[in-house]
Scaffold this active site. Sequence first.
Site, PDB file in Angstrom:
ATOM      1  N   CYS A 114       6.669  -0.478  -1.624  1.00  0.00           N
ATOM      2  CA  CYS A 114       6.501   0.520  -2.676  1.00  0.00           C
ATOM      3  C   CYS A 114       5.391   0.129  -3.646  1.00  0.00           C
ATOM      4  O   CYS A 114       4.478   0.925  -3.913  1.00  0.00           O
ATOM      5  CB  CYS A 114       7.823   0.721  -3.400  1.00  0.00           C
ATOM      6  SG  CYS A 114       8.639  -0.802  -3.905  1.00  0.00           S
ATOM      7  N   TYR A 115       5.474  -1.090  -4.168  1.00  0.00           N
ATOM      8  CA  TYR A 115       4.414  -1.535  -5.082  1.00  0.00           C
ATOM      9  C   TYR A 115       3.054  -1.500  -4.400  1.00  0.00           C
ATOM     10  O   TYR A 115       2.039  -1.157  -5.006  1.00  0.00           O
ATOM     11  CB  TYR A 115       4.682  -2.975  -5.526  1.00  0.00           C
ATOM     12  CG  TYR A 115       5.727  -3.158  -6.570  1.00  0.00           C
ATOM     13  CD1 TYR A 115       5.620  -2.566  -7.818  1.00  0.00           C
ATOM     14  CD2 TYR A 115       6.823  -3.979  -6.346  1.00  0.00           C
ATOM     15  CE1 TYR A 115       6.573  -2.768  -8.803  1.00  0.00           C
ATOM     16  CE2 TYR A 115       7.790  -4.201  -7.323  1.00  0.00           C
ATOM     17  CZ  TYR A 115       7.659  -3.587  -8.553  1.00  0.00           C
ATOM     18  OH  TYR A 115       8.606  -3.795  -9.528  1.00  0.00           O
TER      19      TYR A 115
END
Lengths: 344, 344, 344, 344
Positions: free
Chosen positions: A148-149
């Site tokens: 996600c990051y």
Amino acid sequence: MKISILGATGYTGEELLRILASHPEAQIQHLTSENQTGSSLHQVYPHLSQFYHDKLISIKEVDKIAANSDVVFACLPHGHAMDIGTRITGGGAKLIDLGADYRFSDPVVYEKWYRLPHVHHQSGAVYGLTELKREQVRNAKIVANPGCYTTASILALTPLLKADLVDTKTLVVDAKSGVSGAGRKTELMYHFCEVFESVQAYGIAGHRHTPEIEQELSETAGMPVIINFTPHLIPMPRGILSTCYASLKPEVTPEKVDEAFKSMYEGEYFIRLLGRGGYPVTKHTRGSNFCDIGWHIDPRTHRVIVVSAIDNLVKGAAGQAVQNMNVMFGIDEKMGLMQAPLYP
Amino acid sequence: MKISILGATGYTGEELLRILASHPEAQIQHLTSENQTGSSLHQVYPHLSQFYHDKLISIKEVDKIAANSDVVFACLPHGHAMDIGTRITGGGAKLIDLGADYRFSDPVVYEKWYRLPHVHHQSGAVYGLTELKREQVRNAKIVANPGCYTTASILALTPLLKADLVDTKTLVVDAKSGVSGAGRKTELMYHFCEVFESVQAYGIAGHRHTPEIEQELSETAGMPVIINFTPHLIPMPRGILSTCYASLKPEVTPEKVDEAFKSMYEGEYFIRLLGRGGYPVTKHTRGSNFCDIGWHIDPRTHRVIVVSAIDNLVKGAAGQAVQNMNVMFGIDEKMGLMQAPLYP
Amino acid sequence: MKISILGATGYTGEELLRILASHPEAQIQHLTSENQTGSSLHQVYPHLSQFYHDKLISIKEVDKIAANSDVVFACLPHGHAMDIGTRITGGGAKLIDLGADYRFSDPVVYEKWYRLPHVHHQSGAVYGLTELKREQVRNAKIVANPGCYTTASILALTPLLKADLVDTKTLVVDAKSGVSGAGRKTELMYHFCEVFESVQAYGIAGHRHTPEIEQELSETAGMPVIINFTPHLIPMPRGILSTCYASLKPEVTPEKVDEAFKSMYEGEYFIRLLGRGGYPVTKHTRGSNFCDIGWHIDPRTHRVIVVSAIDNLVKGAAGQAVQNMNVMFGIDEKMGLMQAPLYP
Amino acid sequence: MKISILGATGYTGEELLRILASHPEAQIQHLTSENQTGSSLHQVYPHLSQFYHDKLISIKEVDKIAANSDVVFACLPHGHAMDIGTRITGGGAKLIDLGADYRFSDPVVYEKWYRLPHVHHQSGAVYGLTELKREQVRNAKIVANPGCYTTASILALTPLLKADLVDTKTLVVDAKSGVSGAGRKTELMYHFCEVFESVQAYGIAGHRHTPEIEQELSETAGMPVIINFTPHLIPMPRGILSTCYASLKPEVTPEKVDEAFKSMYEGEYFIRLLGRGGYPVTKHTRGSNFCDIGWHIDPRTHRVIVVSAIDNLVKGAAGQAVQNMNVMFGIDEKMGLMQAPLYP
């Protein structure tokens, strides 16, 4: 498309089910859960009760699962997907792994950061940041779905590196994430009363998304890129905001920066450019597959600051996985992903 | 001590009243509010009804207020305190301004960032970051109470600059604030439904706390320091987390960094050092005057990352104002500020 | 006063420590924790690090604890305090139990609702709802500190029953609580992502605070009172709002209702009457020992609706416990409890 | 279907747009906004920027709007829709009013509770609680879309009244709502910092949804029904939980209650019965058109407690409006409303 999900009862698996419930070509075959084997999905997630009535089976039936599926999504803790990768592709199914096992082209990097021997070298896996690797994804048997990051950060920084506008030694990524990124673990750190009205950093100089971001940025830059990446826990379930800092090379003008973003993302439906001076808002992406990007230039320091926002469970996980699936099967990339964000 | 508050009905004024309710030496004289003149305070803030029954008067009575007070706190929009500074000190009271008017030693900086002519030059005001300016505060007639972001950021970075450990051209401050920092304004941006489950940056490369941080860091460094400062809005009312990045000078060891923090803050009650590897949590400071600080060193990039946490309304505003008042009047600096944080 | 706390690391124990940190007569002797024996308190609760440096010991040392203490607070799961009650009072200390063990005058009621044999009959324990039982508390050796829901509900309804204004067969209590009321348990139900943006009822027609409310209302009414009590989980850590419904007896006028509240609570510092038409707000009590009460009369249905608000950890637990301690030791009932609510 | 929305920039209008973005038969014609006339929709709501590029026009163009539309949704403050009702239906469009103007069969009730003369008597409007009035809705030219509280409460109580199981004099409805129910008004009461970590009641014995609930329950019961209705503000944007109390008539068994719910809602897709002992959770309905219902019987008091949960903006407003539109135009009632709830 016949679809199975390994690890269906975590937040990522559940989000896949939410999205696939509206996907016209999706047909669920098997769902696994080791903690809840034998239960029905709607007992674990009553909110899905009008959508699924599947029984949860064990991952031990992986060969049957592979044989019955066109595509298998793995939503497992790291270390588990690589154990069964060949059984899935050997069984005739494609594999989209939402974990970390297939993300690194160099197993040594994986082993260093994850402290596990890598057991499936030369898998041919493609790093599935769709906008950057669409052609490779199209022909992949195994797609490593990005973290996600990393999705938020790579999408923010790649145009600058591709156009060679920044000093690669100066990259700092300060990211803020909702709590669902940590999964559905019942640890004290994620207790409602502990998270509420609080913000903190964690994993400074050691978070495992660091080498993943570096790998992709290095590939784009054509040289090794080392960054500082700092994640923060924000009191909300969904959303990631990534604030990225870099020193512009001398003589780089604001217009060149604008041009780098526009030329790279023109025609990309899921990338919404807010322009120079734009401020992405995580809530504007909630429940959707969009990545919103804005950038700013500080003439006093000659730095560029890029901000990107995504829903960590959608573009940062399940949504991008479905996007990749659509690409792999040659159907409209946006299918099942056209829901408007849930606001407010 | 006879105390008056100008602008008592904003969150900063209200927080002063909360703190002063437990201060053994405090006696409220006058409270002003231009919107609520004539009302009683407990009509505006019913939660204070067992503590105060004062009527709100207008700031037009400033001369009477000054004459009746030992100290006046100004919690006014910028531009208003400097208009009346001489009337307050001339009336015999000391002035602690929680706004920006007296924060800049150079009026030109004020005029550039606040776009207002400065009307009270040579005021002799002291910048009241208590731990750094205690001796000057002791004798000041006017104290400029620092901003919330600035308090957290300056306390985090000053030890590094004082010990000459970092390259001052590489400073980046990425800060996260609760919503009360914006005051009690009823703007759409602060509507509950808009803020909830969302995070965003704002004021990139232009926030007015930037020159304030730079002024103090420059003074410490003995040379001009220019930084990047990025504030973010976090879905919580209270708390600031400031994540600060700097490149260490060559040869600087982790132990030197540790030593810089320890030697500077030893004996400072309100600074709680979490050490190298420590993670401040804003909730650990909620309702208290503490500033918690932890630092990290990334050997891969040779950067230091310092994280600090405060309650923006306490150490970032009203608490530090009371701390300054205590110093100015020669009483125990901690008086009225010894409440434990409210957790969870 | 020499004070020990059994079960110091739950939210109730921690709240006692927060309050006692500002209590001028309090001196902590021993703190117990079975999970964290041997740790220091500030390792479990870093936010208390400037306040306590005590080591956590085991409850197995209860005899030493009793011998060294004037008063012992028990913050234990039900069933544990009654096991050691005689050892504490026999050792010379007074006992304030924040759990359920001593709340019921009839052990049969306890055994029915808690499904445990009661092992300490005839303890002489006093039900410590201070405003109602102040004189008995003064001389008690054991005080059963009331539950959070019960405190809010009994304070709201007692004036009506005492003045014989309502039909006791019509009582409905619909209560809303913050999550800290469930303690610091790491269960899925209290995971941040599960609680956030959600509300639900639980324990309908079976919550254990029901018989406690009924016991006290029955005593006031002089006849058995059976109620419906419905608790709800609200996405916030602190606060209880209790909305209570009752049919007024024929001929009862609004003025009689007003009079019932005023005559009962006149002079009670911690009860703030908002009057007929008043709306208590849980946030107005946050961090304080107040109970705010407002009431409404619907002429269409001839019902009275009473609403009360408290901070469940203060007036609903640790604050009232300290209030009881003050009464038991003959010091000012408000000592240590004069902090203004934390707002916003 | 050609669709226009009057008042498109409030939360209800925006939610219609979110839903209609996924409705295969929907084609937006005109959107009005009096505050933002001339702006583009995506300037007001950037999160919708890939979905709509419409310019906002003024409601003054209502005749053109009616002529160009098959159906017009009115999301206006009360008093405005009835002014233009005949111009819309006269222009050939059907009208679905999400406000209160057409909800009351007796204009006197409207005038009493809304304090406005009603200017469109005998409109033939149908009260659009779809599950209860599907046949009338099918042929209606004007549908009065029910309020949010009323939808949740009527769906919970109607089975009991229809089957004549409860004493109609004993009904109490205690409801909890997210903040979006109050719209996008920038009032202090809805400021983030004021709402956060707080709960309160409002509008006791006077809320305007009371007569609406009573009207429908009376019709079902065949006799006048008067209730107590108490709304509460919960610190979350979306969701309503309605907790309803009623005394069962003598001899009514739990099984009869079960049968009443099952027989009434069998085959209703959007009503999910959780059964006796079931606990609805608002988050399980977030973003969806479901109404979840559970019920409980207390043998001690012989009361039934029914709990219902909806998303106030979907089943409580825009979702039900689209459901009504689908019915009016003879298409699948579920079209555009099949998205799974957004969880967590």
